[in-house]
Design an enzyme around this catalytic site. Structure first.
Site, short mmCIF file in Angstrom:
data_model
loop_
_atom_site.label_atom_id
_atom_site.label_comp_id
_atom_site.label_asym_id
_atom_site.label_seq_id
_atom_site.Cartn_x
_atom_site.Cartn_y
_atom_site.Cartn_z
CE1 TYR A 139 -3.82 2.35 0.86
CE2 TYR A 139 -2.41 3.15 2.62
CZ TYR A 139 -3.54 3.28 1.83
OH TYR A 139 -4.39 4.34 2.04
CE LYS A 187 -3.66 5.19 -1.38
NZ LYS A 187 -4.65 5.78 -2.32
#
Length: 300
Positions: free
Chosen positions: A165, A169
């Site tokens: 993640y 990001k």
């Protein structure tokens, strides 16, 4: 008159959390909103049309205009369908908010390829597909537009158990900067928000806890998002910002990478010993993000 009166917006992942708050506020401020949500679980499984339908109903019950879309934003055909929903229902597209996301948190040694690939597909590829599709429409319309991407503190500073993640990001940070450079000539602005607030995804992180409405509301993020998509922010491009707070107040910040003053040796390459001896000049002493000064701390 609202600050996005008459504009047509798409919000991905708008059935819950920050996306829902963004969609509702866009509608309140006068936009016609395509509410996209596959209606899956927090880890990206399954689908449920009611998730988007309920937000559309809420908007319409309040006097606004909205249409549902249930497409998978990590799929090209799904994104094309989502764009077509906006054009067929409302005739144009002015605002694109790439918000949809999932989590598959595991430490690196326990992470599977599926855990990695699915996160990259939804966050990185989904942002790419949504941004490209929206920009192509906006360029053809020749009236500019606003695209808003979504990053996370996990990508900007790192977070244990979120390598997949966080990597996605962090990439969205630089993706936003580059897209802003490329689309500026068409009058298309590309900015990015790092949302805050206690949401369904945050609730899956061990130890996250519900901090209460005092400092964990999603409203500050939604208000910043709508502001950045409005003409009030027409001079802002390539910015990465965050807004956090709750009933006790609100703090808005901007994220930027920093470079140390460094140490320079003239007349040759530095030796290993010299690098070691000058680390105090080479390194930045502060953490990646000094959230002690950036975080919202309500005053007593």
């Amino acid at each position: 008159m609202g600050i996005v009166e008459g504009k047509v917006a798409i919000v991905t992942g708008a059935g819950r959390g920050v996306g829902r708050a963004e969609a509702l506020l866009l509608a309140k401020e006068g936009a016609m909103v395509v509410v996209n949500d596959l209606g899956g679980t927090a880890d990206g499984m399954g689908n449920n049309a009611m998730v988007a339908d309920e937000v559309v109903k809420e908007i319409k019950d309040s006097g606004g205009q909205a249409a549902p879309n249930y497409s998978d934003i990590s799929d090209l055909e799904g994104v094309d369908n989502m764009i077509w929903t906006a054009l067929s229902k409302f005739g144009r597209l002015d605002i694109m908010i790439n918000n949809a996301g999932i989590l598959r948190d595991k430490t690196l040694l326990n992470m599977t390829e599926t855990d990695w690939d699915l996160i990259m597909k939804v966050h990185a590829k989904g942002t790419f597909l949504g941004t490209r599709a929206a920009a192509r429409v906006m360029r053809t319309q020749k009236t500019g537009g606003a695209i808003l991407n979504t990053t996370s503190i996990s990508g900007l500073a790192g977070n244990f158990g979120q390598a997949n993640y966080g990597c996605a990001k962090a990439g969205i940070y630089s993706f936003t900067k580059i897209a802003a450079m490329e689309f500026a000539r068409y009058g298309i602005r590309v900015n990015c928000v790092g949302p805050s607030g206690f949401t369904r995804l945050v609730a899956t992180i061990p130890g996250a806890g519900d901090r209460g409405d005092e400092i964990s509301s999603v409203e500050p993020s939604a208000r910043l998002a709508v502001f950045l998509c409005s003409d009030m922010a027409k001079d802002l491009n390539g910015r990465v910002m965050s807004s956090h707070g709750g009933t006790l107040g609100n703090k808005i910040i901007e994220f930027k990478m920093s470079v140390s003053e460094g140490w320079q040796k003239d007349g040759g390459m530095a030796s290993f010993d010299e690098i070691k001896e000058n680390l105090d000049k080479i390194l930045i002493k502060e953490p990646d993000l000094n959230m002690g000064s950036g975080a919202f701390i309500p005053k007593a």
